[in-house]
Design an enzyme around this catalytic site. Structure first.
Site, PDB file in Angstrom:
ATOM      1  N   SER A 352       0.684  -1.179   0.066  1.00 39.62           N
ATOM      2  CA  SER A 352      -0.079  -0.118   0.004  1.00 39.62           C
ATOM      3  C   SER A 352       0.936   1.205   0.174  1.00 39.62           C
ATOM      4  O   SER A 352       1.898   1.459   0.544  1.00 39.62           O
ATOM      5  CB  SER A 352      -0.709   0.058   1.324  1.00 39.62           C
ATOM      6  OG  SER A 352      -1.766   0.999   1.300  1.00 39.62           O
ATOM      7  N   ASP A 353       0.539   2.201  -0.704  1.00 40.04           N
ATOM      8  CA  ASP A 353       1.072   3.456  -0.609  1.00 40.04           C
ATOM      9  C   ASP A 353       0.620   4.080   0.748  1.00 40.04           C
ATOM     10  O   ASP A 353      -0.362   3.698   1.140  1.00 40.04           O
ATOM     11  CB  ASP A 353       1.067   4.432  -1.711  1.00 40.04           C
ATOM     12  CG  ASP A 353      -0.499   4.782  -2.021  1.00 40.04           C
ATOM     13  OD1 ASP A 353      -1.460   4.224  -1.448  1.00 40.04           O
ATOM     14  OD2 ASP A 353      -0.684   6.059  -2.432  1.00 40.04           O
ATOM     15  N   LYS A 354       1.209   4.973   0.974  1.00 38.87           N
ATOM     16  CA  LYS A 354       1.084   5.786   2.298  1.00 38.87           C
ATOM     17  C   LYS A 354       0.055   6.869   2.062  1.00 38.87           C
ATOM     18  O   LYS A 354      -1.119   6.766   2.721  1.00 38.87           O
ATOM     19  CB  LYS A 354       2.109   6.226   3.052  1.00 38.87           C
ATOM     20  CG  LYS A 354       1.790   7.056   4.227  1.00 38.87           C
ATOM     21  CD  LYS A 354       2.932   7.472   5.146  1.00 38.87           C
ATOM     22  CE  LYS A 354       3.749   8.910   4.246  1.00 38.87           C
ATOM     23  NZ  LYS A 354       2.787  10.161   4.471  1.00 38.87           N
TER      24      LYS A 354
END
Ligand SMILES: Nc1ncnc2c1ncn2[C@@H]1O[C@H](COP(=O)(O)OP(=O)(O)OP(=O)(O)O)[C@@H](O)[C@H]1O
Ligand SMILES: [Ca+2]
Length: 924
Positions: A352-354
């Site tokens: 997941s990107d942040k």
């Protein structure tokens, strides 16, 4: 080329049309275009009446799908398209011809019912697939009457002024009037993967040559994607008149590929057909040798073929998948590719990107630092969120003013008059939103942009060169990641506001301050400026230089609510969560801790720079321990997904930005944020979350797993019915007994088996316990040993029970209507109990309750149908039945419940075994 069945791509590059709007306007200047469309380069269209007129002339900006097919024709065609149905019709004709009018009528009626049920199911499956296509409507940034807002792309008319930036999809064919570093990926249209550089200058074409699409540099084409920079322009063509519209019809003809599961079902269906044909052939042969009536044998064989061949199987699979997808859409997860539903249940890693996924992507400026704060103040930072506006006004020193001004000018946020908020990149918006608190105004209107180096995830900073009328007095402003901005600075403003050269110590100090902000989980941006002109003519990679460092701003971007809970639930289901972000390691680590990611210490973080230095083997090794990847570029994201996949993981990747698109495409399931995500990310993704909520992934995985089990369940039901019916007749024939079921009865059983009861098993609500089961392995077969055992178990009970009734009723050695009615009803009751037990693999029906309404209705309807077949005179003649006593029904119910009881016992043992293995920590 992607495997998206809904994504339309031309089979070959298209040259474009010579007389289209884009061919015409690429040769006209910006001024000519504006005057021809009677529009305004700043205000857009201003006359509402005129807009309505334009829409009535040009239509809405949409590409229409093929016109509706004629339903009646389609229905009729399903009669003659299936050879088995043709055979049945043939047998009805023969019956009629031989004087068996009753038979002929009943067969015709049965055929009609069988075909209608099939047709309705197929129609539903098509409708639900079509509905999927409409779930993600295209949007556009439109300026009318001087105010910009985000609208549905379908509302655009020629002459409209539209704006687009990195990550957007072009909403119509547009003549560019501004292009800042604009490069567009036209592969949707031309098949060419390299992004095309765009400019605003018209093409001079004295010889009146044909200008191919790829050369129309000042046109942005509908459906293409902005890879870098931003631009604006005037809509010159909409809907079918665009270049995309011209090839759209050609592209819609490309057939949608089937999902692996659908293919497996088709294969299974074929195998079963061959198998059934052999058995039926044998039955027919033996029957004729035994001297039975060949017409009877023919009818029985054909109806048996209709019944035993699960022709409904692939359709039910499709409907189940499509209904599952629509159910997910209600939970705000839109699946763009049907096969993804199957993959969802197998996901064991989520990357997941942040920003924007784990956090809210709503930034607020909370802390500011400049050299003012060295020594002389109580607090090492300016605490923006702790002070009221009056206090903040007093804090605006020369340095703070320079800093805030840089954040203001070097900014692409736009004011949306309609919603009275700033829109655009979240950091940009935060910088604009904080200005009024300091008593400052947005000064961008007073400056003319000379050149811009836009922000990109690779560059990690942006720079802009502006002037106020005199190009020679241009100023350059930059902002971005601290290490990048310091890289282009050589001086700084000291505590007195004087320019001093940057020394190693001052650089050290800045880094220290920057990481102390990052440690608190803040996103840190650095700011710099100077009075030197910066343009990048013909060389995109030249950075500005010798800037003067102004200071740092820390912004808070809180984690999304409930994210911690989702992560712990995912981990419980055997899904590992990894964060891959462009942000700094300290910020990333702090956020990771806040949301409860497991085993977080400094070893679990790896930066993009470190990634660059290690080889593939050590990356695969390192991935075991690393949970956070920071300061990554889009290429790093791809690298990480690849390394995971090489390890055998099934990877889901979430993202919202252009920087995530390549990895989204590569991942087994790419998941894009629908609300704040870019069009580029959505286009690359397999699934779009319309509420941008990470926890929705949890629902989707749960649904994906549930669908798989539901499909297994109805296959169990269908196969056991089909095998039982086939074996029953085969055995009766072998042993020289009369036929236990006649053709009409077999067709009725077929409707139960292929129709509503089976379908209703596919919509069984998801059992939340599936999340406690580990992800399904990729090669895990749907028809596994457990399913086969269960099919055989049920089939054997049904066969023995039905044969027992048949033989018992036939003791008088003569087949009466009562005998077949008993046998027929016995089989149908067995089937209903079997359906009941098939609702779940291991859970008792007492635990499941009656919450599957469709199932209740389907079974109730089937039972009423059965009673009609026994008691209503009209149906009695069709089915050749007669009324039974109540005691007969009770007797049959008791007997046929055995199939449910035996399965309940099996379930009990399975549960006990699972409890045992779970207690000892061995996964099943
Ligand atoms: N509008 C902007 N202008 C200048 N610099 C920016 C801007 N937005 C982000 N940055 C800088 O670039 C860095 C990387 O941003 P990028 O968009 O690649 O990833 P991200 O948004 O931080 O994280 P994620 O990959 O988790 O979404 C940021 O940490 C920030 O320092
Ligand atoms: Ca992001």
């Amino acid at each position: 080329m992607s495997d998206n069945p809904y994504e339309l791509k031309p089979t070959q590059p298209i040259p474009g049309r010579a007389n289209s709007a884009s061919a015409l306007f690429c040769q006209k200047s910006v001024e000519e275009t504006i005057s021809e469309f009677q529009t305004d380069p700043k205000q857009g269209l201003t006359n509402n009446h005129d807009i309505v007129t334009r829409r009535s002339i040009h239509g809405i900006n949409e590409l229409s799908h093929e016109e509706e097919e004629n339903l009646a024709l389609k229905f009729l065609s399903s009669f003659y398209e299936d050879p088995l149905i043709l055979l049945l019709i043939g047998s009805a004709v023969i019956s009629f011809w031989m004087g068996n009018v009753d038979d002929a009528i009943s067969i015709t009626l049965a055929i009609t019912i069988v075909v209608s049920v099939g047709f309705i199911q197929e129609y539903r499956s098509e409708k639900s697939l079509q509905a999927l296509n409409k779930l993600v409507p295209a949007e556009a940034n439109l300026t009318r009457n001087g105010s910009t807002s985000s609208v549905l792309a379908s509302t655009l008319v020629p002459g409209d002024l539209v704006y687009f930036s990195q990550g957007d999809k072009i909403p119509a064919d547009v003549r560019l009037i501004r292009a800042a570093h604009l490069s567009i990926d036209e592969s949707n249209l031309t098949g060419e993967n390299r992004p095309v550089k765009k400019s605003t200058s018209a093409i001079t074409n004295e010889k009146n040559d044909f200008i191919s699409i790829t050369n129309r540099e000042c046109i942005a084409f509908m459906g293409t994607l902005v890879r870098d920079g931003h631009g604006s322009g005037i809509v010159v063509a909409t809907g079918p008149k665009t270049e995309f519209g011209a090839v759209f019809d050609m592209m819609s003809e490309i057939e949608k590929p089937k999902t692996p599961l659908q293919n497996a079902m088709d294969k299974l269906g074929k195998e079963l057909s061959i198998f059934s044909f052999i058995i039926i052939g044998l039955i027919c042969l033996i029957g004729v040798v035994q001297g039975r009536s060949w017409l009877d044998m023919f009818q029985i064989s054909v109806s048996l073929a209709v019944a035993a061949i699960p022709e409904g199987l692939p359709i039910i699979v499709t409907v189940t998948l499509a209904l599952g997808v629509l159910r997910m859409a209600k939970k705000k997860a839109i699946v763009r590719r049907l096969p993804s539903v199957e993959t969802l249940g197998s996901v064991n890693v989520i990357c997941s990107d942040k920003t924007g996924t784990l956090t809210q992507n709503h930034m607020t400026v909370t802390k500011i630092w400049s050299f003012d704060f060295q020594g002389s103040f109580n607090s090492p930072f300016l605490l923006v969120d702790k002070l009221d506006d009056n206090n903040l006004h007093n804090q605006v020193t020369t340095n703070i003013h320079r800093l805030l001004e840089t954040g203001n000018v070097c900014n692409n946020g736009k004011y949306s008059a309609e919603n009275e908020v700033y829109v655009g990149n979240a950091s940009d918006v935060a910088l604009l939103e904080c200005l009024p608190h300091f008593g400052l105004e947005d000064i961008r209107g007073t400056k003319e942009v000379l050149y811009e180096l836009p922000f990109s995830s690779n560059r990690k900073y942006m720079a802009i060169c502006v002037h106020t009328g005199n190009i020679e007095k241009s100023e350059t402003y930059a902002k971005g990641a601290t290490e990048k901005v310091l890289g282009i600075c050589s001086k700084y403003y000291d505590e007195n506001g004087e320019v001093k050269p940057l020394t190693n110590e001052t650089r050290e100090l800045i880094h220290e301050k920057s990481s102390s902000l990052a440690h608190e989980g803040l996103r840190v941006l650095s700011f710099a400026r100077n009075n030197v002109k910066f343009v990048n003519e013909g060389n995109d990679n030249k950075d500005p230089s010798n800037l003067i460092f102004c200071g740092l701003i820390g912004m808070k971007d809180p984690p999304r609510p409930n994210i911690g809970r989702s992560i712990s639930l995912l981990m419980k289901g055997g899904v590992h969560v990894i964060m891959i972000t462009g942000d700094s390691p300290s910020t990333a680590l702090n956020i990771a801790k806040q949301i409860g990611m497991p085993a977080i210490n400094s070893d679990s973080v790896m930066t993009g720079d470190q990634l660059d230095t290690i080889n593939e083997a050590s990356l695969a090794e390192a991935i075991h321990n690393v949970t956070v990847f920071a300061r990554t570029t889009p290429e790093h994201k791809v690298l990480i997904v690849k390394a995971l996949q090489r390890r055998g993981d099934i990877v889901a990747m979430t993202g919202d930005g252009v920087n995530d698109a390549p990895a989204l495409k590569l991942a087994d399931i790419g998941i894009a944020m629908g609300h704040n995500g870019t069009d580029v990310a959505k286009e690359a993704a397999d699934m779009v979350l319309t509420d941008d909520d990470f926890s929705t992934i949890l629902d989707a995985i749960e649904e994906g797993k549930g669908i798989f089990y539901n499909i297994q369940n109805f296959i169990t039901f269908q196969l056991s019915t089909s095998i039982a019916a086939l074996s029953l007749i085969a055995m009766a024939t072998f042993f020289g007994l009369p036929n236990p079921l006649n053709a009409m009865q077999i067709l009725w059983i077929n409707i139960l088996m292929d129709g509503p009861p089976a379908q209703s098993l596919g919509v069984e609500p998801v059992d939340h316990e599936v999340m406690n089961k580990p992800p399904r392995r990729r090669n895990h077969k749907i028809l596994n040993d457990a399913v086969i055992k269960r099919v055989i178990q049920s089939a054997i009970i049904i066969i023995i029970g039905t044969l027992y009734i048949f033989v018992k009723e036939m003791r008088d050695n003569e087949v009466t209507a009562r005998d077949t009615t008993m046998t027929f009803t016995c089989f149908v009751f067995f089937d209903m109990f079997s359906a009941l037990s098939c609702r779940n693999y291991s859970k008792s029906i007492f635990e499941l309750g009656m919450q599957n309404q469709m199932f209740n209705l389907a079974v109730l309807g089937s039972l009423i149908g059965q009673l009609c077949a026994i008691y209503v005179p009209f149906f009695q003649t069709i089915f050749q039945t007669e009324a039974l006593y109540l005691s007969d029904l009770v007797h049959l119910l008791l007997l046929t419940s055995s199939v449910l009881i035996v399965d309940e016992i099996r379930k009990f043992y399975i549960r006990r075994k699972n409890a045992f293995t779970n207690a000892y920590g061995i996964s099943v």
